[in-house]
Design a protein around this motif. Structure first.
Motif, short mmCIF file in Angstrom:
data_model
loop_
_atom_site.label_atom_id
_atom_site.label_comp_id
_atom_site.label_asym_id
_atom_site.label_seq_id
_atom_site.Cartn_x
_atom_site.Cartn_y
_atom_site.Cartn_z
N ILE A 94 34.38 -25.25 28.41
CA ILE A 94 34.33 -26.68 28.78
C ILE A 94 33.58 -26.86 30.10
CG2 ILE A 94 35.75 -28.63 29.54
CD1 ILE A 94 37.84 -27.74 27.47
N ALA A 95 33.83 -25.99 31.08
CA ALA A 95 33.18 -26.09 32.39
C ALA A 95 31.68 -25.85 32.26
CB ALA A 95 33.80 -25.10 33.36
N ASP A 124 28.33 -34.19 32.17
CA ASP A 124 29.44 -35.04 31.76
C ASP A 124 30.72 -34.59 32.43
OD1 ASP A 124 27.57 -36.16 30.14
OD2 ASP A 124 28.38 -35.39 28.24
N ARG A 125 31.69 -35.49 32.40
CA ARG A 125 33.06 -35.13 32.73
C ARG A 125 33.80 -34.96 31.41
NH1 ARG A 125 37.53 -38.53 36.34
NH2 ARG A 125 39.22 -36.95 36.20
N VAL A 126 34.29 -33.75 31.15
CA VAL A 126 34.92 -33.43 29.87
C VAL A 126 36.42 -33.24 30.11
CG1 VAL A 126 34.98 -31.88 27.89
CG2 VAL A 126 32.82 -32.31 29.11
N ARG A 127 37.18 -34.00 29.30
CA ARG A 127 38.64 -33.89 29.37
C ARG A 127 39.17 -33.54 27.97
NH1 ARG A 127 39.47 -39.21 33.21
NH2 ARG A 127 37.43 -39.71 32.36
N ARG A 128 40.27 -32.71 28.04
CA ARG A 128 40.90 -32.29 26.76
C ARG A 128 42.37 -32.68 26.81
NH1 ARG A 128 40.97 -26.18 24.08
NH2 ARG A 128 41.66 -26.85 21.99
N ASP A 157 40.40 -30.58 32.59
CA ASP A 157 39.47 -31.58 33.16
C ASP A 157 38.35 -30.82 33.87
OD1 ASP A 157 38.10 -33.63 34.37
OD2 ASP A 157 39.86 -34.57 35.30
N SER A 158 37.11 -31.06 33.45
CA SER A 158 35.98 -30.32 34.04
C SER A 158 35.82 -30.62 35.53
CB SER A 158 34.68 -30.67 33.31
OG SER A 158 34.34 -32.03 33.49
N PHE A 159 36.22 -31.82 36.00
CA PHE A 159 36.12 -32.13 37.42
C PHE A 159 37.10 -31.28 38.23
CE2 PHE A 159 34.04 -36.58 37.85
CZ PHE A 159 32.92 -36.12 37.15
N ALA A 160 38.23 -30.85 37.60
CA ALA A 160 39.19 -29.98 38.29
C ALA A 160 38.74 -28.53 38.27
CB ALA A 160 40.57 -30.11 37.65
N ARG A 172 30.30 -33.86 38.48
CA ARG A 172 28.88 -33.99 38.15
C ARG A 172 28.34 -35.38 38.46
NH1 ARG A 172 27.63 -29.20 38.56
NH2 ARG A 172 25.58 -29.79 37.70
N TYR A 173 29.20 -36.38 38.65
CA TYR A 173 28.75 -37.72 39.04
C TYR A 173 29.86 -38.38 39.83
CZ TYR A 173 31.71 -39.43 35.19
OH TYR A 173 32.77 -39.69 34.36
N ARG A 174 29.48 -39.43 40.57
CA ARG A 174 30.45 -40.22 41.34
C ARG A 174 30.15 -41.70 41.14
NH1 ARG A 174 30.94 -42.74 46.27
NH2 ARG A 174 28.77 -42.29 46.80
#
Length: 531
Positions: free
Chosen positions: A85-86, A94-98, A108-111, A116-118
């Motif tokens: 996922i990362a 993208d921000r990918v959540r499962r 959560d890819s942001f964790a 990748r974006y704000r």
């Protein structure tokens, strides 16, 4: 015509042409050209369609890529799934959540990695961004674009907070959705259901779509602004080349109508070779002809007044004297003078009335074919039957039948020929010869009337056609002629598109030769002539 030196500020202001509330040509030309540019403004509708296609392609791409990630997770070992996922998030931005089967967030890819974006808040951006968003809203309102919902992170991040994820779990098909970020950029989200009951959600702040659309809008705006500027300048130039000359002509026409100056200069615009130049020269010629007609009318009125004064004065004197004269012979003489003056006034009034009506009557008359040879022959025979005074002989050289044919009004042509024959008879000596010849040359019918009188000096040949100009033979009593006969003859001939002139006799002998030239009738129908 005399140049018009009046100051435009002093002359043109009170003579300004009023258009009764109607738009002048300048705004009309401008409106027509700008209206044509409105078709170019329709490019903004195309721009909205272009943006919609980009967003739809991005939604489809995001859903397809997320489906591939789901397939990869289904085949990857459990300890490698988060790493997959990362890696996906780093590759796509993208921000990918499962979420697990219960809807709880499990990855959560942001964790796992740096975001990748704000999302940007409008309050944090420069004024240029506010202008760009204002233009976005304005264009969307003009083209009536559909407005997507706003993007907000849920207070409790569960699967049930994402409609696309709920729909994907229900239909077992990838789902995608478009929203607006706080700064009015696009948020692309996609959701897929994984075989183990979990769900994947990918969100992307697609700022590049907004940049692409705004760049295209800027290019279209520049082209439209340049086209509008060019159209306005060309419209003003066109209006200047059309409206200003027309205004000058209109002001001159108003001055002619008001009679502000004895002579008014209507600009001829010799440098213009187009329809406006033709109009200017036509109006100039028309005003010149109008002035000549007015001058001729004024001169005619003055001449009429002068010619009527003499017989009226003579008549008044004779009538006044009748009251003081007792001798019968003197009373008879005064009565004869009065009767002669009355007859002279009657001739003057009759000729003046005819002279004043000729142009108007000829303009309404329908011309018909006239065989001048046959017409003159009948006139000569009629005169000889009535008797020609002083033993004067008439000779007519008749042309071949149906050759000397003209278009005209027979009664008027007869009046011309009668005047010329009367004039020739009055100047001819006793037992003299008056010759009438009709020939055809250069598509014209020539009728000449020759006498054996004293002739007309070359310097006087033009004057004899003036109204009330009368030079009578020696021995003829004063007042027998009105002085309008030859003037009426010229008016009638010119009304038939012909010419009348005086020349020397061809045999070089003394006498006058009056020549009438009339255009020959073309395309004569033998059937008509034979009837």
């Amino acid at each position: 015509m005399a140049p018009d030196t009046a100051s435009p500020k002093n002359e043109d202001a009170p003579l300004a042409v009023r258009w009764s509330g109607r738009l002048s040509l300048t705004p009309r030309i401008l409106a027509v050209n700008v209206f044509a540019l409105a078709l170019l403004a329709g490019g903004f509708f195309y721009l909205d369609s272009y943006r919609t296609r980009i967003v739809d392609d991005r939604l489809e791409q995001s859903a397809r890529e997320l489906k591939l990630l789901a397939i990869g997770l289904e085949n990857a070992p459990a300890d490698r799934q988060n790493a997959l996922i990362a890696a996906y998030a780093r590759q796509t931005g993208d921000r990918v959540r499962r979420y697990d089967a219960a809807g709880n967030l499990m990855a959560d890819s942001f964790a796992m990695d740096a975001p990748r974006y704000r999302l940007r808040l409008p309050s944090e951006e420069e004024w240029q961004r506010h202008v760009a968003r204002f233009l976005d809203k304005a264009v969307d309102r003009v083209v009536s674009a559909d407005r997507p919902p706003n993007f907000e992170e849920p207070a409790f991040d569960r699967a049930s907070a994402w409609p696309e994820l709920v729909l994907a779990a229900k239909t077992r098909q990838p789902q995608a959705m478009n929203r607006y970020a706080p700064d009015r950029t696009f948020m692309i989200s996609a959701a897929v259901a994984v075989r183990d009951g979990s769900g994947l959600l990918a969100t992307e702040n697609a700022r590049d779509i907004t940049r692409i659309v705004r760049a295209e809008r800027l290019r279209l705006g520049i082209v439209l602004a340049a086209a509008v500027l060019a159209s306005v300048l060309l419209s003003l130039f066109l209006a200047r080349t059309i409206v200003q000359p027309l205004q000058r002509l209109a002001r001159a026409a108003v001055r002619v109508r008001l009679g502000r100056a004895r002579e008014v200069t209507v600009p001829r615009l010799p440098e213009r070779r187009d329809e406006i130049g033709m109009l200017a020269r036509a109006l100039s010629d028309m005003s010149h002809a109008l002035r000549q007609r007015i001058d001729a009318t004024d001169a005619f009125a003055a001449d009429v007044s002068h010619e009527l004064k003499n017989p009226i004065a003579s008549l008044r004197s004779a009538l006044d004297s009748l009251e003081r004269v007792d001798r019968p012979d003197l009373r008879d003489q005064l009565m004869a003078i009065a009767q002669d003056d009355v007859r002279r006034l009657d001739r003057l009034v009759t000729d003046i009335a005819e002279a004043s009506r000729i142009d108007a009557q000829l303009s309404r008359t329908r011309f018909e074919p006239i065989d001048l040879g046959l017409l003159i022959e009948r006139m000569v025979l009629a005169r000889e039957a009535r008797g020609v005074p002083r033993g004067i002989r008439l000779a007519f050289a008749r042309p071949r039948k149906e050759v000397a044919v003209v278009l005209g009004e027979e009664q008027r042509i007869v009046r011309v020929l009668d005047n010329l024959i009367d004039n020739a008879i009055s100047f001819s000596p006793d037992e003299g010869l008056v010759q009438i010849i009709a020939t055809v040359a250069d598509n014209e019918v020539l009728v000449s009337v020759e006498d054996e009188g004293p002739g007309v000096p070359e310097g006087e040949r033009e004057h004899v056609f003036r109204r009330f100009h009368s030079v009578r033979p020696e021995g003829e009593a004063f007042g027998k002629h009105s002085g309008l006969g030859l003037a009426i003859a010229r008016s009638i001939v010119e009304g038939h598109q012909g010419k009348i002139s005086i020349a020397d006799r061809e045999d070089r002998l003394s006498g006058a030769r009056f020549i009438v030239r009339l255009p020959m009738a073309v395309e004569r129908d033998p059937g008509i002539m034979s009837e």
